[in-house]
Scaffold this motif. Structure first.
Motif, PDB file in Angstrom:
ATOM      1  N   ARG A   1       0.819  -1.220   0.000  1.00  0.00           N
ATOM      2  CA  ARG A   1       0.000   0.000   0.000  1.00  0.00           C
ATOM      3  C   ARG A   1       0.851   1.267   0.000  1.00  0.00           C
ATOM      4  N   ARG A   2       1.998   1.254   0.691  1.00  0.00           N
ATOM      5  CA  ARG A   2       2.854   2.450   0.688  1.00  0.00           C
ATOM      6  C   ARG A   2       3.534   2.630  -0.666  1.00  0.00           C
ATOM      7  N   GLN A   3       3.870   1.533  -1.309  1.00  0.00           N
ATOM      8  CA  GLN A   3       4.474   1.627  -2.641  1.00  0.00           C
ATOM      9  C   GLN A   3       3.437   2.043  -3.686  1.00  0.00           C
ATOM     10  N   LEU A   4       2.214   1.544  -3.559  1.00  0.00           N
ATOM     11  CA  LEU A   4       1.157   1.952  -4.481  1.00  0.00           C
ATOM     12  C   LEU A   4       0.946   3.460  -4.419  1.00  0.00           C
ATOM     13  N   ALA A   5       0.907   3.992  -3.201  1.00  0.00           N
ATOM     14  CA  ALA A   5       0.688   5.432  -3.047  1.00  0.00           C
ATOM     15  C   ALA A   5       1.834   6.233  -3.662  1.00  0.00           C
ATOM     16  N   ALA A   6       3.067   5.784  -3.419  1.00  0.00           N
ATOM     17  CA  ALA A   6       4.226   6.509  -3.957  1.00  0.00           C
ATOM     18  C   ALA A   6       4.259   6.440  -5.479  1.00  0.00           C
ATOM     19  N   LEU A   7       3.988   5.271  -6.035  1.00  0.00           N
ATOM     20  CA  LEU A   7       3.989   5.136  -7.491  1.00  0.00           C
ATOM     21  C   LEU A   7       2.889   5.988  -8.119  1.00  0.00           C
ATOM     22  N   ALA A   8       1.707   5.967  -7.516  1.00  0.00           N
ATOM     23  CA  ALA A   8       0.604   6.762  -8.044  1.00  0.00           C
ATOM     24  C   ALA A   8       0.934   8.245  -8.029  1.00  0.00           C
ATOM     25  N   ALA A   9       1.595   8.688  -6.955  1.00  0.00           N
ATOM     26  CA  ALA A   9       1.941  10.107  -6.837  1.00  0.00           C
ATOM     27  C   ALA A   9       2.907  10.548  -7.927  1.00  0.00           C
ATOM     28  N   HIS A  10       3.636   9.596  -8.510  1.00  0.00           N
ATOM     29  CA  HIS A  10       4.588   9.921  -9.577  1.00  0.00           C
ATOM     30  C   HIS A  10       4.054   9.527 -10.959  1.00  0.00           C
ATOM     31  N   GLY A  11       2.758   9.268 -11.055  1.00  0.00           N
ATOM     32  CA  GLY A  11       2.134   9.066 -12.344  1.00  0.00           C
ATOM     33  C   GLY A  11       2.103   7.649 -12.871  1.00  0.00           C
ATOM     34  N   TYR A  12       2.545   6.678 -12.081  1.00  0.00           N
ATOM     35  CA  TYR A  12       2.519   5.290 -12.520  1.00  0.00           C
ATOM     36  C   TYR A  12       1.139   4.678 -12.248  1.00  0.00           C
ATOM     37  N   ARG A  13       0.794   3.670 -13.005  1.00  0.00           N
ATOM     38  CA  ARG A  13      -0.393   2.870 -12.750  1.00  0.00           C
ATOM     39  C   ARG A  13       0.068   1.575 -12.096  1.00  0.00           C
ATOM     40  N   ALA A  14      -0.161   1.443 -10.799  1.00  0.00           N
ATOM     41  CA  ALA A  14       0.354   0.322 -10.014  1.00  0.00           C
ATOM     42  C   ALA A  14      -0.787  -0.588  -9.603  1.00  0.00           C
ATOM     43  N   VAL A  15      -0.595  -1.883  -9.780  1.00  0.00           N
ATOM     44  CA  VAL A  15      -1.616  -2.880  -9.438  1.00  0.00           C
ATOM     45  C   VAL A  15      -0.962  -3.979  -8.604  1.00  0.00           C
ATOM     46  N   ALA A  16      -1.592  -4.288  -7.460  1.00  0.00           N
ATOM     47  CA  ALA A  16      -1.093  -5.328  -6.552  1.00  0.00           C
ATOM     48  C   ALA A  16      -2.177  -6.378  -6.369  1.00  0.00           C
ATOM     49  N   PRO A  17      -2.103  -7.494  -7.086  1.00  0.00           N
ATOM     50  CA  PRO A  17      -3.124  -8.539  -6.940  1.00  0.00           C
ATOM     51  C   PRO A  17      -2.871  -9.421  -5.726  1.00  0.00           C
ATOM     52  N   ASN A  18      -3.954 -10.013  -5.224  1.00  0.00           N
ATOM     53  CA  ASN A  18      -3.823 -11.146  -4.321  1.00  0.00           C
ATOM     54  C   ASN A  18      -3.601 -12.365  -5.211  1.00  0.00           C
ATOM     55  N   GLN A  19      -2.493 -13.032  -5.038  1.00  0.00           N
ATOM     56  CA  GLN A  19      -2.092 -14.065  -5.983  1.00  0.00           C
ATOM     57  C   GLN A  19      -2.896 -15.358  -5.814  1.00  0.00           C
ATOM     58  N   ARG A  20      -2.551 -16.337  -6.631  1.00  0.00           N
ATOM     59  CA  ARG A  20      -3.253 -17.627  -6.634  1.00  0.00           C
ATOM     60  C   ARG A  20      -3.344 -18.197  -5.212  1.00  0.00           C
ATOM     61  N   GLY A  21      -4.541 -18.578  -4.834  1.00  0.00           N
ATOM     62  CA  GLY A  21      -4.778 -19.104  -3.499  1.00  0.00           C
ATOM     63  C   GLY A  21      -5.168 -18.043  -2.495  1.00  0.00           C
ATOM     64  N   TYR A  22      -4.658 -16.840  -2.673  1.00  0.00           N
ATOM     65  CA  TYR A  22      -5.014 -15.732  -1.790  1.00  0.00           C
ATOM     66  C   TYR A  22      -6.308 -15.060  -2.250  1.00  0.00           C
ATOM     67  N   SER A  23      -6.614 -15.129  -3.526  1.00  0.00           N
ATOM     68  CA  SER A  23      -7.888 -14.654  -4.054  1.00  0.00           C
ATOM     69  C   SER A  23      -8.885 -15.814  -4.023  1.00  0.00           C
ATOM     70  N   PRO A  24     -10.038 -15.651  -3.363  1.00  0.00           N
ATOM     71  CA  PRO A  24     -11.000 -16.760  -3.301  1.00  0.00           C
ATOM     72  C   PRO A  24     -11.441 -17.263  -4.662  1.00  0.00           C
ATOM     73  N   GLY A  25     -11.459 -16.377  -5.655  1.00  0.00           N
ATOM     74  CA  GLY A  25     -11.883 -16.783  -6.987  1.00  0.00           C
ATOM     75  C   GLY A  25     -10.827 -17.493  -7.796  1.00  0.00           C
ATOM     76  N   ALA A  26      -9.631 -17.670  -7.221  1.00  0.00           N
ATOM     77  CA  ALA A  26      -8.533 -18.387  -7.890  1.00  0.00           C
ATOM     78  C   ALA A  26      -7.823 -19.228  -6.840  1.00  0.00           C
ATOM     79  N   ARG A  27      -8.537 -20.218  -6.314  1.00  0.00           N
ATOM     80  CA  ARG A  27      -8.038 -21.001  -5.181  1.00  0.00           C
ATOM     81  C   ARG A  27      -8.206 -22.489  -5.443  1.00  0.00           C
ATOM     82  N   PRO A  28      -7.397 -23.074  -6.332  1.00  0.00           N
ATOM     83  CA  PRO A  28      -7.477 -24.526  -6.539  1.00  0.00           C
ATOM     84  C   PRO A  28      -7.036 -25.274  -5.286  1.00  0.00           C
ATOM     85  N   SER A  29      -7.490 -26.494  -5.166  1.00  0.00           N
ATOM     86  CA  SER A  29      -7.259 -27.237  -3.919  1.00  0.00           C
ATOM     87  C   SER A  29      -5.997 -28.084  -3.937  1.00  0.00           C
ATOM     88  N   ARG A  30      -5.499 -28.457  -5.102  1.00  0.00           N
ATOM     89  CA  ARG A  30      -4.365 -29.382  -5.176  1.00  0.00           C
ATOM     90  C   ARG A  30      -3.030 -28.629  -5.094  1.00  0.00           C
TER      91      ARG A  30
END
Length: 279
Positions: free
Chosen positions: A40-69
């Motif tokens: 979150r601190r890096q997102l704010a700093a990047l945004a303040a300098h004009g970058y488009r920053a995206v931080a996803p919750n990766q596989r398993g951390y996102s409920p919609g991308a959580r395979p069991s094996r």
């Protein structure tokens, strides 16, 4: 900051984004036991300098991308996720940042897709080839890495980590992560299946192939009090980069650099991005 849902062929990834939609794109990958909130601190700093920053919750951390094996968390699939998320966002090329497991994914992605990665920034995690060398030759690194073997036991690891108000998980943050962030991570990992999915990264087995030398402009940030990665692997990492390379050591900082030393990391990251193209 914006909350996104990013649909790919592997599932739906929750993400936090900041900065102008047309800004130079930066993808930030988190590690264990955290979420995209770590940035979150890096997102704010990047945004303040004009970058488009995206931080996803990766596989398993996102409920919609959580395979069991466990095998569904192989490194090749995690790399595919990073590229698929970028493609869904419409990014032909992007700057890539990773910490902890996210750093490992970043190294492998830069190796597999060098034409898509404008710059690479990895925090804490040495190049996988350097880590493999250290594990063969350095007893200190072997000792630091034994936890990865212990955590492959299931469901005993999950039960132990969540027992007594998640005392073992809380201890991992070593008092260096802001309390509100710790509580957010624990709420996330206490949800059904979430901690098992996160630990499946350790249980997936070895990568399918070997990683090579990385040629994209690379910033590697290591800290002297990192409990997981010692100096042998950190110093060896430069041998695995043949593009422009900058190695920064943070004295007296532990493993949780994005939250322990956000100001210093932001300065290093922004300087790296400026050195290899304008925002």
């Amino acid at each position: 900051m914006d909350e996104l849902s990013i649909s790919t062929g592997a599932g739906v990834y929750d993400a936090t984004a900041a900065g102008p939609p047309g800004g130079r794109p930066v993808l930030l990958l988190h590690g264990f036991p955290q979420t995209g909130l770590v940035w979150r601190r890096q997102l704010a700093a990047l945004a303040a300098h004009g970058y488009r920053a995206v931080a996803p919750n990766q596989r398993g951390y996102s409920p919609g991308a959580r395979p069991s094996r466990p095998e569904d968390y192989r490194m090749g699939l995690l790399v595919d996720d990073a590229v698929a998320i970028a493609e869904r966002l419409g990014w032909a090329a992007f700057d890539l940042v990773g910490h902890d497991w996210g750093g490992a994914v970043a190294w492998w992605t830069a190796d597999a897709h060098p034409g898509r990665i404008r710059t690479l920034t990895v925090v804490s995690t040495p190049h996988p080839g350097a880590l493999a060398t250290a594990l063969r030759t350095d007893e200190d690194q072997r000792s630091r890495s034994r936890y990865m073997i212990d955590w492959r036991e299931t469901p005993a690891t999950e039960e132990r980590m969540l027992a007594h108000d998640a005392r073992e998980l809380r201890a991992l943050y070593a008092g260096k992560v802001p309390r509100d962030s710790v509580e957010a991570y624990l709420r996330h990992l206490r949800r059904p299946g979430a901690l098992t999915a996160a630990l499946n990264w350790y249980r997936a087995g070895r990568p399918d192939g070997a990683i090579g030398v990385v040629g994209v402009p690379t910033l590697y940030v290591w800290s002297t009090r990192d409990s997981a990665f010692g100096p042998a692997a950190a110093q060896e990492t430069g041998r695995w980069v043949d593009g422009p390379y900058r190695f920064e050591t943070l004295q007296g900082v532990g493993h949780w650099v994005p939250e322990e030393a956000p100001g210093t990391l932001n300065q290093l990251l922004l300087a790296h991005l400026r050195a290899h193209g304008e925002s």
